[in-house]
Design a protein around this motif. Structure first.
Motif, PDB file in Angstrom:
ATOM      1  N   ARG A  73      -9.285  -6.549  -2.971  1.00 52.48           N
ATOM      2  CA  ARG A  73      -9.472  -6.142  -1.582  1.00 52.48           C
ATOM      3  C   ARG A  73     -10.659  -6.847  -0.936  1.00 52.48           C
ATOM      4  O   ARG A  73     -10.670  -7.049   0.287  1.00 52.48           O
ATOM      5  CB  ARG A  73      -9.621  -4.624  -1.503  1.00 52.48           C
ATOM      6  CG  ARG A  73      -8.323  -3.904  -1.877  1.00 52.48           C
ATOM      7  CD  ARG A  73      -8.471  -2.389  -1.801  1.00 52.48           C
ATOM      8  NE  ARG A  73      -7.232  -1.735  -2.194  1.00 52.48           N
ATOM      9  CZ  ARG A  73      -6.242  -1.427  -1.362  1.00 52.48           C
ATOM     10  NH1 ARG A  73      -6.343  -1.748  -0.083  1.00 52.48           N
ATOM     11  NH2 ARG A  73      -5.154  -0.808  -1.802  1.00 52.48           N
ATOM     12  N   ASP A 104       0.828  -1.211   0.000  1.00 53.36           N
ATOM     13  CA  ASP A 104       0.000   0.000   0.000  1.00 53.36           C
ATOM     14  C   ASP A 104       0.859   1.257   0.000  1.00 53.36           C
ATOM     15  O   ASP A 104       0.630   2.199   0.773  1.00 53.36           O
ATOM     16  CB  ASP A 104      -0.959   0.021   1.192  1.00 53.36           C
ATOM     17  CG  ASP A 104      -2.295  -0.623   0.880  1.00 53.36           C
ATOM     18  OD1 ASP A 104      -2.610  -0.775  -0.321  1.00 53.36           O
ATOM     19  OD2 ASP A 104      -3.020  -0.988   1.814  1.00 53.36           O
ATOM     20  N   ARG A 112      -2.305  -8.694   2.897  1.00 50.56           N
ATOM     21  CA  ARG A 112      -2.182  -7.906   1.671  1.00 50.56           C
ATOM     22  C   ARG A 112      -1.575  -8.814   0.615  1.00 50.56           C
ATOM     23  O   ARG A 112      -0.536  -9.422   0.853  1.00 50.56           O
ATOM     24  CB  ARG A 112      -1.262  -6.709   1.880  1.00 50.56           C
ATOM     25  CG  ARG A 112      -1.557  -5.869   3.099  1.00 50.56           C
ATOM     26  CD  ARG A 112      -2.488  -4.707   2.818  1.00 50.56           C
ATOM     27  NE  ARG A 112      -2.659  -3.909   4.021  1.00 50.56           N
ATOM     28  CZ  ARG A 112      -1.815  -2.959   4.415  1.00 50.56           C
ATOM     29  NH1 ARG A 112      -0.739  -2.705   3.677  1.00 50.56           N
ATOM     30  NH2 ARG A 112      -2.039  -2.265   5.511  1.00 50.56           N
ATOM     31  N   ARG A 150      -4.727  -6.479  -7.212  1.00 55.78           N
ATOM     32  CA  ARG A 150      -5.229  -6.656  -5.847  1.00 55.78           C
ATOM     33  C   ARG A 150      -6.712  -7.011  -5.905  1.00 55.78           C
ATOM     34  O   ARG A 150      -7.441  -6.577  -6.801  1.00 55.78           O
ATOM     35  CB  ARG A 150      -5.078  -5.368  -5.037  1.00 55.78           C
ATOM     36  CG  ARG A 150      -3.663  -4.947  -4.685  1.00 55.78           C
ATOM     37  CD  ARG A 150      -3.115  -5.612  -3.442  1.00 55.78           C
ATOM     38  NE  ARG A 150      -3.857  -5.368  -2.239  1.00 55.78           N
ATOM     39  CZ  ARG A 150      -3.672  -4.345  -1.385  1.00 55.78           C
ATOM     40  NH1 ARG A 150      -2.771  -3.425  -1.682  1.00 55.78           N
ATOM     41  NH2 ARG A 150      -4.371  -4.249  -0.276  1.00 55.78           N
ATOM     42  N   ALA A 198      -2.206   7.155  -4.703  1.00 60.84           N
ATOM     43  CA  ALA A 198      -2.173   5.829  -4.097  1.00 60.84           C
ATOM     44  C   ALA A 198      -1.639   4.833  -5.114  1.00 60.84           C
ATOM     45  O   ALA A 198      -1.972   4.924  -6.305  1.00 60.84           O
ATOM     46  CB  ALA A 198      -3.565   5.417  -3.641  1.00 60.84           C
ATOM     47  N   ASP A 237      -2.283   1.840  -5.777  1.00 62.07           N
ATOM     48  CA  ASP A 237      -3.360   1.107  -6.446  1.00 62.07           C
ATOM     49  C   ASP A 237      -3.903   1.876  -7.644  1.00 62.07           C
ATOM     50  O   ASP A 237      -4.427   1.276  -8.583  1.00 62.07           O
ATOM     51  CB  ASP A 237      -4.495   0.857  -5.448  1.00 62.07           C
ATOM     52  CG  ASP A 237      -4.745  -0.621  -5.238  1.00 62.07           C
ATOM     53  OD1 ASP A 237      -3.964  -1.438  -5.745  1.00 62.07           O
ATOM     54  OD2 ASP A 237      -5.733  -0.962  -4.560  1.00 62.07           O
TER      55      ASP A 237
END
Length: 336
Positions: free
Chosen positions: A272, A172, A258, A270, A187, A189
């Motif tokens: 989440r 992250d 993660r 990813r 970010a 992501d």
């Protein structure tokens, strides 16, 4: 190779000013850009050399994490004692990618901006929507063994090649960028893009922006982590599948997880929702297999690369084995 002008910048302001021109490109380590120029894939009119800029520091940040300058080399980051002790996942991912000679030159910012290693992207005699929007995708019905199984579109099935970025996604991290309008933070992501209808755009970095640094959060998953890279040969090969995993365990309970995947999508992947569903559960092989299945639930294989779906699930389980110190109890009927 096309003709281009060359400018060496001595400060950030002059670098941004020199880059404010059509078809200009920043030059740092050059390990990817120079190859692209030689192959006729990249055709900049101006190269702006930024190697003298003060962006090589690796230092503590106010949030308890670390800040890595965009011009820090991959080797400097991988072998930094603070990175090795606090963020060993990042160090291991860097050491899994490229040769020592390339790591000594390649920079963190350049690593983030490297282009896909799709054969059709590099071959200017074949169609490629990433290289020439609207030309078509040669990989779609061609040799696509190394290509995406997640997040692809009808316009592009290329994958992002970086190992470092997979680890940064799992951690992250965030990216500090600058322009004449000022600084902003992205970010991790949200830094890289899925292909969608604009596969020629790899990132959400604006044309007038330059990467200054990468910021790592305080949590580095130093106690329970793993970087698993599956490739065709043991060294100097891009990942067919890579897994960056960070765990926080309380005994056999999973307090946090993660997980980012490499070699399977246009950006580090990813899920989440899958991570959230695993938190609070007991670390068992069945729970991990369910998590791995959720991570690839939207996967679509093609004739040459459908094997990557099962390969990915097995690599995820292997990562959990490594990260947990082999606490993952194997069931008799599970072949993984």
């Amino acid at each position: 190779m096309n003709r281009f002008s060359y400018t060496r910048a001595d400060d950030i302001a002059s670098a941004l000013n020199a880059h404010n021109a059509p078809a200009a490109a920043f030059l740092a380590g050059g390990t990817n850009l120079v190859d692209l120029i030689k192959e006729g894939v990249a055709r900049p009119d101006r190269l702006v050399d930024i190697r003298r800029l003060p962006m090589k520091a690796i230092e503590a940040a106010d949030n308890g994490g670390m800040r890595i300058g965009a011009l820090a080399t991959n080797s400097a980051v991988a072998y930094d004692e603070r990175i090795q002790s606090r963020y060993p996942l990042l160090s291991k991912a860097l050491l899994a990618g490229a040769s020592a000679q390339i790591r000594n030159v390649a920079t963190v910012g350049g690593n983030m901006l490297q282009r896909t290693r799709c054969h059709y992207f590099y071959d200017t005699a074949t169609p490629c929507n990433k290289r020439e929007p609207g030309a078509g995708c040669g990989a779609m019905n061609g040799v696509n063994r190394i290509h995406a199984i997640l997040g692809a579109s009808e316009h592009c099935i290329a994958v992002h090649p970086s190992d470092m970025c997979v680890a940064l996604a799992a951690l992250d991290a965030s990216v500090l960028v600058t322009s004449d309008s000022g600084d902003r933070t992205i970010a991790f992501d949200e830094f890289h893009r899925l292909p969608g209808d604009t596969p020629q755009k790899d990132t959400n970095l604006r044309d007038d922006e330059m990467i200054l640094a990468v910021d790592l959060p305080a949590e580095g998953f130093a106690d329970h982590h793993a970087y698993v890279k599956v490739r065709d040969r043991a060294s100097y090969a891009f990942a067919l599948v890579a897994v960056a995993l960070g765990l926080k365990l309380d005994g056999d309970r999973i307090d946090d997880v993660r997980c980012a995947l490499g070699g399977v999508a246009h950006k580090p992947w990813r899920n989440r929702d899958a991570e959230a569903a695993l938190r609070g559960k007991t670390l068992t092989r069945a729970a991990v297999r369910d998590f791995a299945s959720a991570m690839v639930s939207d996967a679509r294989g093609r004739p040459c690369n459908a094997f990557k779906i099962e390969l990915t699930t097995r690599a995820i389980v292997r990562a959990f084995e490594h990260a947990s110190g082999n606490k993952l109890a194997a069931s008799e009927d599970d072949p993984t």
